[in-house]
Write a protein that holds these residues in place. Structure first.
Motif: not given
Length: 88
Positions: A58-60, A65, A74-75
């Protein structure tokens, strides 16, 4: 150097189980708890690793994020609340 310890809280029934096990094994309660936790983690290591991989996916690399993950949002929800400041 002695290892630092941190208190944990368990319900009365669990404390009694730990106490009985420690008594009959001739061990300290902390040693019984430590062994039990290590065995539990070893037994569930793959589930734990799956959870870690799910979080990492989930990390970008963006602040959004990271904040979303830490906040349990959520983003898209972060954006609804005004988003993250733009950095240059």
């Amino acid at each position: 150097m002695a290892a630092a310890s941190a208190p944990i809280k368990v319900d009365v029934g669990t404390d009694q189980l730990i106490s009985h096990a420690a008594h009959f094994l001739g061990k300290a309660k902390k040693d019984v708890v430590e062994a039990a936790v290590r065995e539990y983690i070893d037994k569930h290591r793959e589930e734990i690793n799956e959870g870690v991989r799910a979080v990492l996916s989930r990390l970008d690399g963006s602040s959004t994020s990271s904040v979303a993950l830490l906040a349990g949002l959520s983003p898209e929800q972060i954006d609804e609340y005004g988003g993250m400041p733009k950095t240059s």
